[in-house]
Design an enzyme around this catalytic site. Structure first.
Site, PDB file in Angstrom:
ATOM      1  N   GLU A   1       3.327  10.566   4.748  1.00 25.63           N
ATOM      2  CA  GLU A   1       3.571   9.769   3.534  1.00 25.63           C
ATOM      3  C   GLU A   1       4.400  10.547   2.520  1.00 25.63           C
ATOM      4  OE1 GLU A   1      -0.258   8.156   2.314  1.00 25.63           O
ATOM      5  OE2 GLU A   1       0.016   6.481   3.697  1.00 25.63           O
TER       6      GLU A   1
ATOM      7  N   GLU B   1      -0.026   3.855  10.025  1.00 24.65           N
ATOM      8  CA  GLU B   1      -1.381   3.726   9.479  1.00 24.65           C
ATOM      9  C   GLU B   1      -1.615   2.293   9.031  1.00 24.65           C
ATOM     10  OE1 GLU B   1      -2.448   6.428   6.348  1.00 24.65           O
ATOM     11  OE2 GLU B   1      -1.582   8.161   7.363  1.00 24.65           O
TER      12      GLU B   1
END
Ligand code: CA
Length: 415
Positions: free
Chosen positions: A186, A285
């Site tokens: 991320e 995710e």
């Protein structure tokens, strides 16, 4: 023409499955779960799960069970449910100076090696998620490992290259079938303690990608961003990677349905990346709640009274529908597949907060232990504790598999 129609009609009567495959597949084990097939799903479409916290749970006495309540190895249950890939995060050194684990599974390389081996023993491939940090890296945190702090970007790139290559070699030596490697987690804003993309981040990412190429050119390299609902910012970031000439294969994104916009937007963003920059795309995710109840005395991200949008019912069927519909959206965008995040992260199993806290501190089965204050005083140091997603796992609090776990095989047309 007419004869052909007659032939088809006859075939349809004799073999109804040939002419008109059922739109829904009910779980033959009798759980009542119904899943619509994702038509045109490629055979090699990735259906994966992150289970990075599993070893800490097992160390604290957590037992997983099949739907009938019989004790079973988690990796057997996942493989039988249609999971083909396991994702694991790696932190450089998630331990305090006196050797206590920071928590969140204490996911260092040795944990990843064991998880990779157990996955490979069941024929499951490994997605390696390097955070390049001593603890959680996400849009709000990208602290460099303590051992790398104070290095120049070039020195840090050398350290990152070496750590990546050495870790991948150790994973393979331990038996893992490494198929894809994320260079950062991320990293929408900064990366490994650096925020300047022109002078530092691009150099570090290039070092990571180079290490994967040198490890094995057939292993896919991925970069991982989040917030696909902010499509412009995400596409700008992808464009900047192209300008920098970064040699990577896959743009991976996080997509949590209660934070990250609609499936239509996600699909459009992924399609744009594929068409404009010719990169593969993937959802690295996702997760969804099957209940609003908390089971470990530590509040959940999606809990009672939440104001977050919940596009599917909060039930095992709703959880399965969320996965099925996401798979369809990623498939429509030509993506490689999806990984469900921490689908086995359930309660540490104690009957009180104090019992669970003892386990979180000793085994690292909560999101952070108090020892993490040494590295992350502002967040982990204040709010350390248990699991905020136990109601988004595919297992009940006692470890019994939910019917929704079967969605991964049921959504495949070939099943
Ligand atoms: Ca909880």
């Amino acid at each position: 023409m007419r004869r052909r129609v007659c032939l088809l009609l006859a075939l349809a009567l004799l073999f109804p499955g040939l002419a008109a495959p059922p739109a829904e597949s009910e779980d033959p084990s009798g759980t009542g779960l119904a899943v619509r097939k994702v038509e045109n799903l490629p055979e090699d479409f990735i259906l994966g799960m992150d289970v990075s916290s599993v070893l800490s749970l097992e160390a604290g006495g957590t037992v997983f069970r099949d739907a009938g309540g019989r004790e079973a190895d988690l990796f057997d249950l996942l493989h039988e449910a249609g999971i083909g890939w396991i994702r694991v995060r790696i932190w450089n050194h998630p331990f305090s100076s006196d050797g206590h684990g920071f928590g969140g599974g204490n996911c260092d390389l040795s944990h990843a090696v064991e998880i990779g081996r157990r996955a490979a023993e069941r024929g499951m491939r490994l997605m390696v998620d390097f955070h390049y940090s001593d603890f959680w890296a996400d849009p709000g945190k990208q602290a460099a490992p303590r051992a790398w702090q104070g290095l120049t970007p070039d020195e840090k790139a050398d350290a990152l290259y070496a750590f990546t290559l050495e870790s991948l070699n150790a994973l393979r030596a331990g038996g893992a079938d490494v198929g894809m490697v994320q260079i950062g987690n991320e990293t929408s804003g900064s990366f490994c303690g650096e925020a300047d993309w022109q002078t530092a981040v691009r150099v570090l990412m290039a070092a990571g990608c180079r290490a994967v190429r040198d490890f094995d050119p057939s292993v896919r390299t991925a970069v991982h961003f989040t917030n696909p609902e902010k499509a412009g910012a995400l596409l700008d970031r992808v464009a900047s990677l192209a300008d920098a000439g970064l040699d990577y294969d896959v743009l991976a994104v996080s997509w949590y349905p209660y934070w990250h916009g609609t499936l239509e937007n996600l699909s459009a963003v992924l399609s744009a990346v594929r068409e404009t920059w010719k990169k593969d795309v993937l959802v690295a995710e996702t997760s969804y709640a099957w209940t609003l109840a908390d089971s470990d005395f530590y509040g959940n991200t999606v809990g009672e009274g939440t104001s977050l949008p919940l596009p599917w019912p909060v039930s095992p069927q709703g959880q399965a529908d969320a996965v099925r519909d996401l798979a369809a959206a990623v498939c429509e965008a030509g993506g490689l597949g999806l990984f469900y995040w921490e689908g086995a992260w359930i309660s540490a199993g104690g009957s009180s907060w104090a019992e669970n806290r003892a386990k979180w501190e000793k085994y690292g089965s909560g999101w952070a232990s108090s020892y993490a204050a040494e590295y992350d005083p502002a967040d982990a140091g204040k709010y350390y504790g248990g699991c905020a997603v136990d109601n988004q796992a595919f297992f009940a609090p006692d470890g019994t598999a939910l019917p929704s776990l079967q969605v991964f095989r049921l959504l495949r047309p070939s099943f």
